[in-house]
Design an enzyme around this catalytic site. Structure first.
Site, PDB file in Angstrom:
ATOM      1  N   GLU A 363       0.831  -1.223   0.000  1.00  0.00           N
ATOM      2  CA  GLU A 363       0.000   0.000   0.000  1.00  0.00           C
ATOM      3  C   GLU A 363       0.863   1.269   0.000  1.00  0.00           C
ATOM      4  O   GLU A 363       0.528   2.272   0.625  1.00  0.00           O
ATOM      5  CB  GLU A 363      -1.026  -0.046   1.136  1.00  0.00           C
ATOM      6  CG  GLU A 363      -1.896  -1.291   0.970  1.00  0.00           C
ATOM      7  CD  GLU A 363      -3.284  -1.217   1.513  1.00  0.00           C
ATOM      8  OE1 GLU A 363      -3.769  -0.105   1.779  1.00  0.00           O
ATOM      9  OE2 GLU A 363      -3.895  -2.288   1.659  1.00  0.00           O
ATOM     10  N   THR A 365       5.298   2.005  -0.499  1.00  0.00           N
ATOM     11  CA  THR A 365       6.508   1.816   0.325  1.00  0.00           C
ATOM     12  C   THR A 365       6.707   3.032   1.238  1.00  0.00           C
ATOM     13  O   THR A 365       6.109   4.104   1.013  1.00  0.00           O
ATOM     14  CB  THR A 365       7.750   1.704  -0.582  1.00  0.00           C
ATOM     15  OG1 THR A 365       7.840   2.912  -1.343  1.00  0.00           O
ATOM     16  CG2 THR A 365       7.668   0.499  -1.512  1.00  0.00           C
TER      17      THR A 365
END
Ligand code: CAA
Length: 381
Positions: A363, A365
């Protein structure tokens, strides 16, 4: 400012905590080792309302707020981080976009199934060439009048092999870049939906992660989510919401790692006393407590802003960045406190460390979260 949880939020937290302790935690290591998908546990969680905790009651959901959602994901992840991510994805990356952008027909058709846990949802954005650069989409949905024909490959899809319905970002007008993308609701039963490589993961091994190939996949026109050309913006706004879920998952893993280290440290005698008597160890616990509390405050602030209908992209990025970072630090210290025993499979400490790492990656980095934060302060360069 009110830092007190409501009766309803506390009830959700306590119910999830008890389920995690009694049902999830005892077999989490076995599920991890054997890569067993938690079908039975998810069935029970569906009955408890945790698969659609924010879906309104009129569509079969529990109709609760984002703070209750966050508390639930934290507690469930404390028992088993794999179950935490499956719930986070089905609630926020599948149920939420249909609720926010869907037509009444789409809501009626999909939300009750997701809310009950009868169907599990997923989200497909990542492609081989489109990871952090999520705008570099290639999966093409050709408009054929009453349906689309979809061709392309999506990578690293959580619940890809076991999910039933997915929010899929596709290119519909290649001449317009990310403004030429659209979002489709695609069921696993649509012709041309192929489950490809099933990934072998370092952690969260009871959750499945697979490549999905669309080979002339036929998608009815009524499964367009939102408007044509809005796919990328829908995906990014959905990820804002998803990041609250991953921040909550990271908190749960951090608490589990701290509690495991506490249990071990209190009974591990060295130099004639429990190692928790030594300041070097006590200070580690002090830092863990403080970091978890700070992370929870950041996460619940983002959740609160979302519930007020206020902008929360930056706050969700901050919460996800911070909690994933401290979760890895705490899980690492948890192994350290266990010493040699922490490196062995006999204790859960090593699992928490393996589970923690992905929170810094999926979702968005940590580098992407920092990109979002720096842009909000300095403007885009
Ligand atoms: N909400 C709505 N719209 C948004 C937005 C948001 N949060 N952020 C940006 N936008 C809009 C912008 O305003 C812009 O619109 P205009 O063109 O009209 O101005 C448009 O979207 C494009 O924005 P950017 O130019 O900022 O886009 P970009 O190409 O530079 O990318 C990015 C920005 C932040 C790097 C984005 O690509 C990103 O978040 N990347 C990470 C991808 C990611 O998180 N992947 C996770 C995969 S899913 C997953 O992991 C699930 C799982 O398994 C658990």
């Amino acid at each position: 400012m009110n830092f007190q949880y409501t009766e309803e939020q506390l009830m959700v937290r306590d119910t999830a905590r008890a389920f995690a302790k009694e049902v999830l935690a005892p077999k989490a290591t076995e599920r991890d080792e054997k890569e067993l998908f938690p079908w039975e546990e998810l069935k029970q969680l569906g009955k408890m309302g945790f698969c659609g905790i924010q879906i309104p009651e009129e569509y079969g959901g529990a109709g609760m707020d984002t703070i209750a959602y966050s508390l639930m994901i934290e507690e469930i992840s404390r028992g088993d981080a794999s179950v935490g991510v499956i719930l986070s994805v089905t609630n926020t990356l599948a149920g939420y976009p249909i609720l926010k952008f869907g037509t009444e027909e789409q809501k009626q058709k999909y939300l009750p199934k997701l809310a009950s846990g009868e169907w599990l949802g997923g989200f497909m954005l990542t492609e081989p060439q489109a990871g952090s650069d999520a705008g570099a989409q290639k999966t093409f949905a050709e408009d054929k009048g009453d349906h689309f024909v979809v061709n392309g490959t999506k990578n690293f899809i959580t619940t890809g092999a076991n999910g039933d319905v997915f929010i899929v970002t596709c290119v519909t007008d290649p001449s317009k870049g990310s403004k030429g993308t659209s979002s489709l609701i695609i069921e696993k039963n649509f012709p041309g939906f192929i489950v490809g490589k099933k990934e072998k993961k370092m952690g969260i091994r009871a959750s499945d992660c697979a490549q999905i190939v669309f080979d002339n996949c036929i998608v009815p026109k009524e499964n367009l989510l939102g408007k044509m050309g809005e796919g990328f913006k829908i995906a990014l706004s959905v990820l804002d919401s998803g990041r609250i879920g991953i921040a909550s998952q990271a908190l749960g893993i951090g608490v589990a790692a701290m509690e495991a280290a506490k249990e071990y440290g209190l009974q591990r005698y060295q130099f004639g006393q429990p190692i928790t008597n030594f300041q070097a160890i006590r200070f580690k616990f002090a830092d863990m407590m403080m970091k978890l509390d700070a992370g929870r405050l950041l996460t619940h602030r983002a959740a609160w802003l979302k519930d007020q209908g206020l902008p929360y992209s930056v706050e969700a990025a901050m919460a996800k960045l911070y909690t994933s970072q401290i979760c890895v630090e705490i899980a690492n210290e948890g192994v350290q406190i266990h010493g040699g025993a922490g490196y062995m499979k006999d204790y859960s400490a090593e699992r928490h460390l393996r589970d923690s790492k992905v929170c810094e990656i999926y979702e968005g980095t940590s580098e992407i979260q920092r990109f979002i934060l720096a842009n909000s302060l300095l403007g885009r360069n």
